[in-house]
Enzyme design. Structure first.
Site, PDB file in Angstrom:
ATOM      1  N   LEU A  10       0.824  -1.192   0.000  1.00 15.71           N
ATOM      2  CA  LEU A  10       0.000   0.000   0.000  1.00 15.71           C
ATOM      3  C   LEU A  10       0.866   1.253   0.000  1.00 15.71           C
ATOM      4  O   LEU A  10       1.849   1.333   0.737  1.00 15.71           O
ATOM      5  CB  LEU A  10      -0.902   0.010   1.238  1.00 15.71           C
ATOM      6  CG  LEU A  10      -1.886   1.162   1.368  1.00 15.71           C
ATOM      7  CD1 LEU A  10      -2.882   1.141   0.213  1.00 15.71           C
ATOM      8  CD2 LEU A  10      -2.617   1.068   2.694  1.00 15.71           C
ATOM      9  N   GLY A  11       0.499   2.197  -0.815  1.00 14.69           N
ATOM     10  CA  GLY A  11       1.227   3.455  -0.843  1.00 14.69           C
ATOM     11  C   GLY A  11       0.535   4.437  -1.757  1.00 14.69           C
ATOM     12  O   GLY A  11      -0.229   4.055  -2.642  1.00 14.69           O
ATOM     13  N   TYR A  62       9.357  11.423   2.186  1.00 14.61           N
ATOM     14  CA  TYR A  62       9.014  10.083   1.689  1.00 14.61           C
ATOM     15  C   TYR A  62       9.980   9.024   2.220  1.00 14.61           C
ATOM     16  O   TYR A  62       9.557   7.952   2.665  1.00 14.61           O
ATOM     17  CB  TYR A  62       8.993  10.085   0.156  1.00 14.61           C
ATOM     18  CG  TYR A  62       8.584   8.770  -0.434  1.00 14.61           C
ATOM     19  CD1 TYR A  62       7.246   8.387  -0.470  1.00 14.61           C
ATOM     20  CD2 TYR A  62       9.534   7.894  -0.960  1.00 14.61           C
ATOM     21  CE1 TYR A  62       6.869   7.167  -1.008  1.00 14.61           C
ATOM     22  CE2 TYR A  62       9.151   6.681  -1.510  1.00 14.61           C
ATOM     23  CZ  TYR A  62       7.826   6.316  -1.534  1.00 14.61           C
ATOM     24  OH  TYR A  62       7.455   5.113  -2.069  1.00 14.61           O
ATOM     25  N   LYS A  66       9.003   5.920   4.772  1.00 11.65           N
ATOM     26  CA  LYS A  66       9.263   4.504   4.490  1.00 11.65           C
ATOM     27  C   LYS A  66      10.147   3.887   5.574  1.00 11.65           C
ATOM     28  O   LYS A  66       9.954   2.734   5.968  1.00 11.65           O
ATOM     29  CB  LYS A  66       9.886   4.330   3.108  1.00 11.65           C
ATOM     30  CG  LYS A  66       8.921   4.679   1.979  1.00 11.65           C
ATOM     31  CD  LYS A  66       7.667   3.834   2.043  1.00 11.65           C
ATOM     32  CE  LYS A  66       6.715   4.130   0.921  1.00 11.65           C
ATOM     33  NZ  LYS A  66       5.483   3.349   0.997  1.00 11.65           N
ATOM     34  N   LEU A  89       9.860   2.789  -9.792  1.00  6.02           N
ATOM     35  CA  LEU A  89       9.044   1.732 -10.385  1.00  6.02           C
ATOM     36  C   LEU A  89       8.585   2.105 -11.785  1.00  6.02           C
ATOM     37  O   LEU A  89       8.212   3.243 -12.043  1.00  6.02           O
ATOM     38  CB  LEU A  89       7.813   1.470  -9.512  1.00  6.02           C
ATOM     39  CG  LEU A  89       8.097   0.921  -8.125  1.00  6.02           C
ATOM     40  CD1 LEU A  89       6.809   0.890  -7.301  1.00  6.02           C
ATOM     41  CD2 LEU A  89       8.718  -0.458  -8.205  1.00  6.02           C
ATOM     42  N   ARG A  96       1.545   9.677 -12.751  1.00 10.53           N
ATOM     43  CA  ARG A  96       2.421  10.597 -12.025  1.00 10.53           C
ATOM     44  C   ARG A  96       3.459  11.124 -13.009  1.00 10.53           C
ATOM     45  O   ARG A  96       4.492  10.488 -13.231  1.00 10.53           O
ATOM     46  CB  ARG A  96       3.108   9.879 -10.874  1.00 10.53           C
ATOM     47  CG  ARG A  96       2.141   9.314  -9.845  1.00 10.53           C
ATOM     48  CD  ARG A  96       2.876   8.515  -8.805  1.00 10.53           C
ATOM     49  NE  ARG A  96       1.970   7.948  -7.828  1.00 10.53           N
ATOM     50  CZ  ARG A  96       2.341   7.086  -6.903  1.00 10.53           C
ATOM     51  NH1 ARG A  96       3.580   6.700  -6.815  1.00 10.53           N
ATOM     52  NH2 ARG A  96       1.450   6.616  -6.056  1.00 10.53           N
TER      53      ARG A  96
END
Length: 156
Positions: A10-11, A62, A66, A89, A96
């Site tokens: 999830l993110g 960020y 994490k 990724l 984005r």
């Protein structure tokens, strides 16, 4: 919630969430709640997607976020915890623009031999790594980071 292993990837982004606080709530609180429930119900192994560069002491929101989720999930004491730390990724249907630009820039630099350790990885390779990691007996905490994700996924 019961089973042998749980998977959490999830993110969100700050833009999608609307604020840093909302992103923290999604990326940290929801995942920690999920992990806590699983641990309380006897799940022994968790596979968590984080990020290369995750660090509780980072000055970047960020990376700090994490690092905090990694630390907090580790503190739950799963018999086995696998933390997958991918670099950028490659996403199908990415929404984005800055991420898409940075991935393309890294790919161009990789093509001429630069920043190979940070070569972007497809979400499919990360998922394959997660599945392989969750499918094998494991105890302790391990981190699979950057290009080791590709090697781990392809080794099985």
């Amino acid at each position: 919630m019961q089973g042998d292993v749980i998977f959490s990837a999830l993110g969100t982004s700050k833009k999608q969430a609307g604020s840093k606080e909302a992103q923290y709530h999604i990326d940290h609180d929801y995942q920690l709640m999920f992990a806590t429930f699983a641990k309380q119900n006897g799940v022994r192994h968790m596979v968590l997607v984080s990020s290369a560069g995750a660090d509780t002491g980072s000055s970047f929101f960020y990376m700090k976020l994490k690092g905090v989720i990694e630390r907090d999930v580790e503190a739950l004491g799963f018999a086995g915890l696998t933390i997958v730390q991918p670099p950028s990724l490659i996403r199908k249907h990415a929404k984005r623009p800055l991420e898409t630009i940075s991935v393309k820039a890294l790919q161009a630099l990789n093509a001429i031999g630069l920043f190979k350790s940070m070569a972007p990885i497809s979400t499919e390779i990360v998922a394959q790594c997660m599945a392989e990691a969750g499918g094998e007996p494991f105890e302790g905490v391990r981190r699979i980071s950057k290009q080791a994700i590709r090697r781990f996924a392809e080794s099985k």
